[in-house]
Design a protein around this motif. Sequence first.
Motif, PDB file in Angstrom:
ATOM      1  N   CYS A 263      -8.305 -76.953 -56.853  1.00 13.56           N
ATOM      2  CA  CYS A 263      -7.799 -77.290 -55.525  1.00 13.56           C
ATOM      3  C   CYS A 263      -6.638 -78.252 -55.683  1.00 13.56           C
TER       4      CYS A 263
ATOM      5  N   TRP B 289     -16.253 -80.941 -53.009  1.00 17.61           N
ATOM      6  CA  TRP B 289     -16.453 -79.514 -52.838  1.00 17.61           C
ATOM      7  C   TRP B 289     -17.645 -79.287 -51.921  1.00 17.61           C
TER       8      TRP B 289
ATOM      9  N   ARG C 114     -22.778 -75.416 -43.722  1.00 13.37           N
ATOM     10  CA  ARG C 114     -21.975 -75.907 -44.827  1.00 13.37           C
ATOM     11  C   ARG C 114     -22.668 -77.099 -45.475  1.00 13.37           C
TER      12      ARG C 114
ATOM     13  N   TYR D 132     -15.221 -74.701 -50.335  1.00 16.78           N
ATOM     14  CA  TYR D 132     -14.123 -75.445 -49.732  1.00 16.78           C
ATOM     15  C   TYR D 132     -13.902 -76.756 -50.475  1.00 16.78           C
ATOM     16  N   CYS D 133     -12.650 -77.108 -50.682  1.00 16.87           N
ATOM     17  CA  CYS D 133     -12.354 -78.451 -51.140  1.00 16.87           C
ATOM     18  C   CYS D 133     -11.940 -79.293 -49.944  1.00 16.87           C
ATOM     19  N   ALA D 134     -12.176 -80.582 -50.029  1.00 16.48           N
ATOM     20  CA  ALA D 134     -11.882 -81.478 -48.925  1.00 16.48           C
ATOM     21  C   ALA D 134     -11.501 -82.845 -49.465  1.00 16.48           C
TER      22      ALA D 134
ATOM     23  N   THR E 228     -10.547 -87.095 -48.071  1.00 13.88           N
ATOM     24  CA  THR E 228     -10.432 -88.071 -47.002  1.00 13.88           C
ATOM     25  C   THR E 228      -8.962 -88.358 -46.721  1.00 13.88           C
TER      26      THR E 228
ATOM     27  N   GLN F  13     -19.474 -85.290 -43.775  1.00  9.41           N
ATOM     28  CA  GLN F  13     -18.384 -84.354 -43.566  1.00  9.41           C
ATOM     29  C   GLN F  13     -17.334 -84.870 -42.591  1.00  9.41           C
TER      30      GLN F  13
ATOM     31  N   TYR G   4     -14.050 -86.384 -43.930  1.00  9.31           N
ATOM     32  CA  TYR G   4     -13.035 -85.567 -44.592  1.00  9.31           C
ATOM     33  C   TYR G   4     -12.022 -85.052 -43.591  1.00  9.31           C
ATOM     34  N   TYR G   5     -10.774 -85.407 -43.823  1.00  9.45           N
ATOM     35  CA  TYR G   5      -9.697 -85.097 -42.902  1.00  9.45           C
ATOM     36  C   TYR G   5      -8.967 -83.818 -43.288  1.00  9.45           C
ATOM     37  N   TYR G   6      -8.819 -83.585 -44.577  1.00  9.14           N
ATOM     38  CA  TYR G   6      -8.109 -82.417 -45.080  1.00  9.14           C
ATOM     39  C   TYR G   6      -9.105 -81.418 -45.658  1.00  9.14           C
ATOM     40  N   TRP G   7      -8.929 -80.149 -45.291  1.00 10.39           N
ATOM     41  CA  TRP G   7      -9.813 -79.083 -45.760  1.00 10.39           C
ATOM     42  C   TRP G   7      -9.004 -77.890 -46.236  1.00 10.39           C
TER      43      TRP G   7
END
Length: 130
Positions: A22, A36, A45, A94-96, A98, A114, A117-120
């Motif tokens: 990622c 992850w 999820r 999915y990777c994520a 902050t 979850q 986490y701001y970016y996915w």
Amino acid sequence: QVQLVESGGGSAQAGGSLRLSCAAFPYSHPDYCMAWFRQAPGNEREGVAVIYGDGSITNADSVKGRFTISKDNAKNTLYLQMNNLKPEDSAIYYCAATKRGEYTLKSDCMTFIQAKYYYWGQGTQVTVSS
């Protein structure tokens, strides 16, 4: 905007291995927390593995001893090495990360919250056959 681009998904036989990557674009500075997650059909999820800025790692019980999370800060890339795959590992992964520029408590990172986490990423399919 920050974009997470996943790669490495695919199909494997039970007992086989896959390595997910990622990459984050654009690069500015390392994130406090990257993780992850995965979601199988009909399931919620769930967290798989997470790594904090100091290198601390937490793995879900279901993958301990089989999956390894790592991060290359120079490349701003997160990895998930998956060994001894099982059919129940089949899911979209999915990777994520902050939000950059904001501090995330280590305890919040280590417990797979979850909402932190701001970016996915868009997700990559992993299919394991028996």
